[in-house]
Design a protein around this motif. Structure first.
Motif, short mmCIF file in Angstrom:
data_model
loop_
_atom_site.label_atom_id
_atom_site.label_comp_id
_atom_site.label_asym_id
_atom_site.label_seq_id
_atom_site.Cartn_x
_atom_site.Cartn_y
_atom_site.Cartn_z
N LEU A 97 0.82 -1.21 0.00
CA LEU A 97 0.00 0.00 0.00
C LEU A 97 0.86 1.26 0.00
O LEU A 97 0.57 2.22 -0.70
CB LEU A 97 -0.94 -0.02 1.20
CG LEU A 97 -2.07 -1.05 1.10
CD1 LEU A 97 -2.80 -1.19 2.42
CD2 LEU A 97 -3.05 -0.68 0.00
N ARG A 98 1.93 1.24 0.80
CA ARG A 98 2.81 2.41 0.84
C ARG A 98 3.41 2.65 -0.54
O ARG A 98 3.52 3.77 -1.02
CB ARG A 98 3.93 2.24 1.88
CG ARG A 98 3.42 2.18 3.30
CD ARG A 98 2.53 3.36 3.66
NE ARG A 98 3.27 4.63 3.69
CZ ARG A 98 3.92 5.06 4.74
NH1 ARG A 98 3.92 4.37 5.86
NH2 ARG A 98 4.56 6.19 4.70
N LEU A 129 0.88 4.23 -2.79
CA LEU A 129 0.71 5.66 -2.56
C LEU A 129 1.85 6.42 -3.17
O LEU A 129 1.68 7.50 -3.74
CB LEU A 129 0.67 5.94 -1.05
CG LEU A 129 -0.50 5.29 -0.33
CD1 LEU A 129 -0.43 5.59 1.14
CD2 LEU A 129 -1.81 5.77 -0.93
N SER A 168 1.47 6.58 -6.70
CA SER A 168 0.30 7.36 -7.08
C SER A 168 0.65 8.81 -7.36
O SER A 168 -0.15 9.56 -7.86
CB SER A 168 -0.77 7.27 -5.99
OG SER A 168 -0.42 8.09 -4.89
N GLN A 169 1.86 9.23 -6.98
CA GLN A 169 2.22 10.62 -7.23
C GLN A 169 3.13 10.77 -8.45
O GLN A 169 3.62 11.84 -8.74
CB GLN A 169 2.86 11.22 -5.97
CG GLN A 169 1.76 11.63 -4.97
CD GLN A 169 2.24 11.71 -3.55
OE1 GLN A 169 3.15 11.01 -3.14
NE2 GLN A 169 1.62 12.58 -2.77
N ILE A 211 -8.03 7.62 -6.13
CA ILE A 211 -7.92 9.08 -6.14
C ILE A 211 -8.41 9.59 -7.48
O ILE A 211 -7.88 9.19 -8.52
CB ILE A 211 -6.46 9.53 -5.93
CG1 ILE A 211 -5.87 8.87 -4.67
CG2 ILE A 211 -6.35 11.04 -5.86
CD1 ILE A 211 -4.39 9.15 -4.45
#
Lengths: 469, 469
Positions: free
Chosen positions: A94-95, A98, A101-102, A113
């Motif tokens: 999950l980390r 994330l 995700s950027q 998102i």
């Protein structure tokens, strides 16, 4: 012999990358800035950056600058994840998600998102700009828990649409819906208590349960009917369930919306067995139907429901504005929220309140929901065309998440790793359970800027499934 | 006979006040706005508002509009508070205090909130304005825990001044210092564990301990020497202390700063007895000395200190930006912070990072500290002149809080109630302990816009003490 200056500078920056001063994906200072900071010529910095590019440490993006590379590292680590679930592997996955995700280079099917085109950025920009011009003291002023009275009033007004008649004082502002769910669990349960949850469910609920040292009972949740209430009843007969976290509208990840009968029944079960319902309604306003679905809270005659939601899926994820209607736990929740942080930032609360007040929200929602429906249709037809025979998808009537069930021969963790290698992010099914289920499933976010690249990415995903077989 | 329309409207608004739709102190809609909303003439609304004024429900403020009255209510409830401490009474007093802290008519000696003149409002205004012009997508983007890399880099740079050599990844951004303390306690201890604290101490620590169901041992803390380390050692011999919350610099409320010897000794004790030190350094940057004091963390060779701070006392309380250096608890803290809310708002993180980066912070601090010293001197001399014989004050060399010890004949809770009646807020000593101590003490915030009104308020406080005798 000493190495040349540009090599020294390159080594120094590489060191900083290893130390995490510049994280993977982060922009490093521009050539001009570095030249000033280090008091060396622009030419030397250029040489250093070029060396770092050769070494694969950084990457130039035209007109944007230099960024720390991340793909190789990510891929290598993703492969290490074993397909059994434990706290560490899910957490790591999950980390990583994330993190990825950027990255603008990755097609973001993974995190839930919405692309910024689906958010009222321009209106928020105006709202914050005006606030800073007219009320700059807002930087100084606290809006202590339970939060901005005007924001809570606007939320009370909006919640009329979900069938809830509330006073502003029934509402506590939280740091997003995740924070609302945490506060609910903290108010209702203590370490060792048992919580019934949907399976699959939003991973934030799983992490909250782990952190609070609660026990979870996973109740199967299907794409058409939602949580299996026969099994919930059986579980309640067998175990002392303290609370049940339920998403009545557009469940994450399977997209189910509970029927009227199911709503009545789950409230009945909570009364019969004395457990609290924690309602997660974060996708409630994104229904594709003419009217949004009722909240479970709206039919909560015996005050057994805690309602949680946020504006992160429809207005401003980065503002972190959520809320909670705590019912008989309201005092406890409010006190806990206060002790947690005293207050939520004034600026973001006020900006959202002003946006809600000026009435542009409904227009924004109508437009967004139409595009989501188009994207969903396109997604489903591409999957039908390019994925292996036997692949199934959910059919949500709200939100922007699709649940894909692959044939048993395809492992979603392997697909995840291969997809990342192709700059495509997905979230494998393992992330949605604590019991190592959903090996052949993944979740797909279709709130993207849909174009040929997105089409191609879905096609690639389909091809990767074929290879994986 | 039916009552006239304006009376109906007045009744309706009074009802809303009782229901909390308009809180005490809140502004109610302008006459024009109400006239539009309710579709009645301006004259009728004026009549209704005038009736509400007569009833003491609202109060007109010239050029500002109409506000819900609060003094009578507050005073009545304040008097109800008994001078024994229990969760409810302290809680009520503190909530009341926060409430009053937003009323411009009250002289704010109570809450530890600096007047906005001591905050770099104009620079923040520019910073946020620029962000909204150039990067409006910031509303959408998440800055997931551990938080903005640039902000953490700026903090690492600033912390060099406190003697700490840190990497950005040693730091997690939190929702203010209160949140940092909560996260520290959650990482270190579980329900039933024992925590040593200063007595008196910041009430947020007490509330965190209550909420987390921890046990507190209160170690006396004096204005000149800080926490009594002989007693801490005795306590550690007797009880299994899990952690000790300590404020080495400008302690709240007594203002003490630990000596070099005391710092060495408390670190030694933590090692000898195996407890963790949770350092609250939120006033550390407001030292009046040439150089700011070192952090305890700077001398933490064995990694036994968790460092907590924020920018709420010196840049922007309403932005809620704090941070934590978790040492060996860093992973746990970061994970907990992530599960608590996924992220802290991007906008406020970025605005603070930009402000720190442009270098105006030190100039701002220098100026502010000089004014605080002036205010302190003025405060002390006014107290010497107007308070009863035997009154003592602390002598802080940093921060903006004064600890006042009254003669045993004066009860601080009674003074608090009488002060509020005179539009003066103070925080009685009872708020700083869980064991019903400090009946004759109160804390005074001198980060105020100091003028004749403030002088007069201190004089009034002194006179009220004389009457109370």
């Amino acid at each position: 012999m000493e190495c040349p200056l540009y090599e020294k500078i390159a080594n120094q920056i590489e060191q900083q990358v290893h130390e995490g001063i510049f994280l993977p994906g982060a922009k490093i200072p521009s050539v001009r800035k570095s030249s000033k900071q280090m008091n060396v010529s622009v030419a030397t910095v250029l040489q250093a950056y070029s060396l770092l590019e050769d070494r694969g440490v950084i990457k130039a993006r035209p007109q944007k600058g230099y960024f720390v590379q991340e793909h190789k590292l990510l891929h290598a680590e993703a492969l290490k994840i074993t397909p059994t679930v434990n706290e560490v592997s899910t957490h790591t996955m999950l980390r990583r998600l994330l993190h990825v995700s950027q990255d603008d280079n990755i097609i973001q099917f993974g995190a839930a998102i919405p692309n910024s085109q689906f958010l009222p950025i321009r209106q928020l920009q105006r709202s914050v700009g005006r606030l800073m011009r007219l009320e700059p003291e807002i930087c100084a002023a606290y809006e202590f828990t339970p939060g901005s009275p005007n924001l809570r009033r606007q939320i009370a007004i909006r919640m009329l649409d979900s069938g809830c008649q509330l006073q502003p004082d029934d509402i506590t502002i939280t740091l997003g819906c995740q924070n609302a769910i945490m506060l609910s669990l903290q108010a209702v349960a203590q370490a060792g208590d048992t919580i019934a949850i949907e399976s699959p469910t939003y991973h934030g609920v799983l992490q909250a349960i782990e952190v609070l040292k609660l026990k979870a009972i996973e109740i199967p949740c299907s794409a058409d009917a939602g949580m299996d209430l026969d099994l919930l009843e059986k579980a309640a007969k067998k175990w002392p369930i303290k609370a049940c976290v339920v998403t009545p509208n557009n469940q994450n990840p399977v997209g189910a919306t509970l029927s009227y009968q199911a709503r009545q029944r789950i409230i009945g079960l909570s009364l019969a067995f004395g457990f609290t319902l924690i309602e997660d309604d974060v996708y409630g306003e994104l229904s594709y139907r003419d009217k949004r679905e009722r909240a479970l809270k709206a039919d909560d005659k015996h005050n057994t429901v805690i309602y949680c939601s946020s504006f992160s899926k429809s207005i401003a994820p980065g503002f972190r504005i959520g809320w909670i209607v705590g019912g008989r736990f309201q005092d406890k929740i409010e006190h806990y929220a206060y002790v947690q942080s005293l207050a939520i930032p004034t600026l973001t609360q006020t900006a959202i309140a002003n946006f809600l007040e000026n009435g542009a929200y409904d227009r924004h929602l109508r437009k967004t929901r139409l595009t989501y429906q188009d994207n969903l249709a396109r997604c489903q037809s591409l999957i039908a065309e390019h994925f292996p025979k036997g692949t199934q998808t959910s059919n949500p009537n709200g939100g922007f998440l699709l649940w894909v069930t692959l044939p048993k021969t395809v492992d979603a963790m392997a697909l995840h790793a291969q997809a990342l290698d192709n700059d495509i992010g997905i979230l494998p099914g393992l992330a949605f359970s604590l019991t190592g289920q959903f090996h052949h499933h993944f979740r797909l976010n279709y709130a993207l800027n849909w174009d040929n690249k997105t089409d191609a990415a879905l096609k690639t995903l389909g091809q990767l499934c074929q290879i994986g077989k």
